[in-house]
Scaffold this motif. Structure first.
Motif, PDB file in Angstrom:
ATOM      1  N   GLY A  26     116.322   2.054  29.980  1.00 40.08           N
ATOM      2  CA  GLY A  26     115.034   1.677  29.396  1.00 40.08           C
ATOM      3  C   GLY A  26     113.969   1.475  30.454  1.00 40.08           C
ATOM      4  O   GLY A  26     112.804   1.860  30.263  1.00 40.08           O
ATOM      5  N   GLY A  27     114.342   0.879  31.597  1.00 42.55           N
ATOM      6  CA  GLY A  27     113.397   0.693  32.697  1.00 42.55           C
ATOM      7  C   GLY A  27     112.924   2.026  33.262  1.00 42.55           C
ATOM      8  O   GLY A  27     111.730   2.190  33.569  1.00 42.55           O
ATOM      9  N   ALA A  28     113.847   2.981  33.396  1.00 43.86           N
ATOM     10  CA  ALA A  28     113.474   4.309  33.889  1.00 43.86           C
ATOM     11  C   ALA A  28     112.532   5.006  32.912  1.00 43.86           C
ATOM     12  O   ALA A  28     111.584   5.690  33.320  1.00 43.86           O
ATOM     13  CB  ALA A  28     114.727   5.152  34.114  1.00 43.86           C
ATOM     14  N   VAL A  29     112.783   4.839  31.610  1.00 50.16           N
ATOM     15  CA  VAL A  29     111.881   5.402  30.596  1.00 50.16           C
ATOM     16  C   VAL A  29     110.484   4.781  30.739  1.00 50.16           C
ATOM     17  O   VAL A  29     109.470   5.482  30.650  1.00 50.16           O
ATOM     18  CB  VAL A  29     112.435   5.161  29.175  1.00 50.16           C
ATOM     19  CG1 VAL A  29     111.387   5.517  28.122  1.00 50.16           C
ATOM     20  CG2 VAL A  29     113.701   5.994  28.957  1.00 50.16           C
ATOM     21  N   CYS A  30     110.428   3.478  30.987  1.00 50.34           N
ATOM     22  CA  CYS A  30     109.138   2.784  31.141  1.00 50.34           C
ATOM     23  C   CYS A  30     108.322   3.356  32.283  1.00 50.34           C
ATOM     24  O   CYS A  30     107.115   3.607  32.133  1.00 50.34           O
ATOM     25  CB  CYS A  30     109.363   1.285  31.348  1.00 50.34           C
ATOM     26  SG  CYS A  30     109.793   0.374  29.855  1.00 50.34           S
ATOM     27  N   ILE A  31     108.954   3.559  33.447  1.00 53.79           N
ATOM     28  CA  ILE A  31     108.168   4.061  34.578  1.00 53.79           C
ATOM     29  C   ILE A  31     107.801   5.520  34.368  1.00 53.79           C
ATOM     30  O   ILE A  31     106.728   5.975  34.812  1.00 53.79           O
ATOM     31  CB  ILE A  31     108.920   3.850  35.927  1.00 53.79           C
ATOM     32  CG1 ILE A  31     107.959   4.030  37.105  1.00 53.79           C
ATOM     33  CG2 ILE A  31     110.110   4.791  36.059  1.00 53.79           C
ATOM     34  CD1 ILE A  31     106.793   3.073  37.121  1.00 53.79           C
TER      35      ILE A  31
ATOM     36  N   VAL B 291     109.349  13.126  36.470  1.00 55.99           N
ATOM     37  CA  VAL B 291     110.543  13.988  36.500  1.00 55.99           C
ATOM     38  C   VAL B 291     111.750  13.219  37.043  1.00 55.99           C
ATOM     39  O   VAL B 291     112.856  13.296  36.482  1.00 55.99           O
ATOM     40  CB  VAL B 291     110.275  15.251  37.355  1.00 55.99           C
ATOM     41  CG1 VAL B 291     111.583  16.006  37.624  1.00 55.99           C
ATOM     42  CG2 VAL B 291     109.268  16.159  36.665  1.00 55.99           C
ATOM     43  N   PHE B 292     111.557  12.458  38.104  1.00 58.46           N
ATOM     44  CA  PHE B 292     112.670  11.682  38.669  1.00 58.46           C
ATOM     45  C   PHE B 292     113.151  10.608  37.694  1.00 58.46           C
ATOM     46  O   PHE B 292     114.347  10.315  37.627  1.00 58.46           O
ATOM     47  CB  PHE B 292     112.256  11.044  39.992  1.00 58.46           C
ATOM     48  CG  PHE B 292     112.467  11.934  41.187  1.00 58.46           C
ATOM     49  CD1 PHE B 292     113.742  12.198  41.656  1.00 58.46           C
ATOM     50  CD2 PHE B 292     111.389  12.534  41.835  1.00 58.46           C
ATOM     51  CE1 PHE B 292     113.959  13.023  42.754  1.00 58.46           C
ATOM     52  CE2 PHE B 292     111.584  13.355  42.930  1.00 58.46           C
ATOM     53  CZ  PHE B 292     112.868  13.612  43.394  1.00 58.46           C
ATOM     54  N   SER B 293     112.241  10.021  36.928  1.00 60.83           N
ATOM     55  CA  SER B 293     112.664   9.012  35.951  1.00 60.83           C
ATOM     56  C   SER B 293     113.532   9.654  34.872  1.00 60.83           C
ATOM     57  O   SER B 293     114.510   9.053  34.410  1.00 60.83           O
ATOM     58  CB  SER B 293     111.453   8.319  35.342  1.00 60.83           C
ATOM     59  OG  SER B 293     110.723   9.193  34.502  1.00 60.83           O
ATOM     60  N   ILE B 294     113.187  10.872  34.477  1.00 57.58           N
ATOM     61  CA  ILE B 294     114.005  11.598  33.496  1.00 57.58           C
ATOM     62  C   ILE B 294     115.380  11.910  34.068  1.00 57.58           C
ATOM     63  O   ILE B 294     116.403  11.759  33.391  1.00 57.58           O
ATOM     64  CB  ILE B 294     113.292  12.898  33.063  1.00 57.58           C
ATOM     65  CG1 ILE B 294     112.011  12.558  32.293  1.00 57.58           C
ATOM     66  CG2 ILE B 294     114.219  13.756  32.206  1.00 57.58           C
ATOM     67  CD1 ILE B 294     111.116  13.765  32.027  1.00 57.58           C
TER      68      ILE B 294
END
Length: 420
Positions: free
Chosen positions: A305-310, A397-400
């Motif tokens: 969820g944190g990665a989706v947020c950023i 892209v990196f967050s995905i």
């Protein structure tokens, strides 16, 4: 052992909350992102040197942790080692105060050299402390409430840090911080040291039970062979490390959000200050909330969820038609930062046996140190050679990639139920 931990839980919760809160209060007067860079700017105009200040602190905290793992693995208690090492991250602020007082006599070259030596000492001291501290917390707080505690402690730290930063601004204004006058900085650094002394006294009150069994002594060669074995055989942990590095690169755009909004979308300086305050408030709120969700659900989902947020923050920044959208960007960014640090620490303590935890904690922090220093540099380089939009898209892209890795390769540690 569980009964002993429960018996002292309330006491340990209170004194360690106090430790973290006063530590954060102190850092508010000597922020690595504002106050210390301002102090260094009185001695140099070099953007590179000023930009190194937060990087030295972050990498100093992360890098040494694997190298302390062998020493702390067999300790019957972690607390004595923590108390010894944490002195190294507190005393340097007194040194900074002395430099600020003597700055006119020292000269800029000597002043800069001593300042950066103290910053390196402080960062390495934090890193030498961090692994043992995390394992000590793991021994005094039940695992089903660990993320909640870390979140609450971080919230208290951030809340008082924001208050400290406001007071520090008043001190610098009243006692001077322009035209080479560094008396205000000296006062701020002394206050930091005194608040950290209070924090230290509270930390010393921790009641940590001794281990029932001391692990077998192994040579350093055996330790490093074990490190290689863990990275080779524990595929879930290996992918966890890879995902945290991807997450770190996903946050490369954070340093440029407000700069972009000011330069490209005409954000006012007053609004940028409000956004900075909003960032603090977001982290204060997000820490206990995400910690509790992590304990009730699981850490890996909160990290995703944190990665989706950023990722969303970067995409919104790229597409935003006006600066007003950056209030949402800042909220998402602060939430992501909380997930990366608070939940990342809690999740790293879920791997391995009690004997192995120092090694796992060391690996989970030391192996993300390169991305910590490289990600903002690469983000800035992309902005320089192309545009901020390219930096934002690359971060997204990196967050995905982080989410995909976590979803496919990182084993779900399971749902837990709260007792705190």
């Amino acid at each position: 052992m569980a009964d002993i931990i429960r018996k002292d839980l309330k006491h340990n919760f209170i004194v360690n909350m106090g430790d973290g809160s006063f530590f954060g209060f102190g850092l508010g007067f000597s922020s690595f992102n504002t106050i210390i860079p301002l102090f260094v700017s009185t001695m140099t105009n070099s953007a590179i040197l000023i930009g190194l200040i937060p990087a030295i602190h972050n990498v100093g905290w992360e890098f040494p942790q694997l190298f302390t793992a062998h020493r702390i693995t067999r300790l019957p208690r972690f607390k004595p080692y923590v108390l010894l090492m944490t002195i190294q991250e507190r005393v340097p602020f007194l040194g900074l105060a002395i430099i600020a007082l003597l700055a006119p006599k020292l000269g800029t070259t000597v002043g800069l050299l001593l300042t950066f030596l103290l910053l390196i000492w402080q960062g390495m001291g934090a890193g030498m402390t961090a692994n043992a501290w995390q394992n000590m917390v793991n021994r005094i707080i039940p695992s089903d409430g660990l993320a909640t505690f870390i979140g609450l402690q971080s919230a208290g730290s951030n809340l008082l840090a924001s208050g400290g930063a406001v007071i520090a601004g008043y001190i610098l204004e009243k006692f001077g911080s322009a035209n080479g006058n560094t008396n205000g900085f000296a006062i701020c650094f002394v206050i930091t040291f005194l608040l950290m002394a209070i924090s230290y006294s509270l930390l010393a009150m921790t009641r940590e039970p001794a281990r029932e069994e001391i692990p077998e002594d192994h040579s350093k060669a055996d330790f490093w062979r074990k490190v290689i074995t863990i990275m080779k055989n524990d595929s879930s942990f290996r992918w966890f490390i890879i995902s945290r590095n991807a997450f770190q690169f996903g946050m490369m755009a954070q340093a440029f959000f407000i700069i972009y909004a000011i330069k490209e979308l005409n954000l006012s300086l007053e609004a940028s200050g409000i956004m900075t305050g909003l960032l603090f408030i977001t982290q204060v709120a997000a820490n206990p909330i995400l910690g509790r969700i992590s304990d009730k659900w699981n850490s890996s989902n909160v990290l995703k969820g944190g990665a989706v947020c950023i990722g969303l923050a970067s995409l919104i920044a790229w597409l935003a038609p006006s600066a007003d959208w950056f209030y949402l960007v800042i909220i998402l960014s602060g939430t992501a930062t909380t997930a990366f640090w608070t939940i990342g620490i809690a999740m790293s303590l879920e791997f391995g046996t009690e004997e192995e935890k120092p090694t796992y904690v060391g690996l989970s922090n030391t192996l993300i140190a390169p991305s910590t220093i490289l990600s903002p540099l690469i983000g800035g380089w992309l902005a320089d050679i192309s545009s901020f939009s390219v930096t934002f898209l690359t971060a997204a892209v990196f967050s995905i990639i982080c989410v995909i890795i976590m979803q496919i390769f990182v084993k779900d540690r399971g749902k837990r139920h709260m007792t705190i």
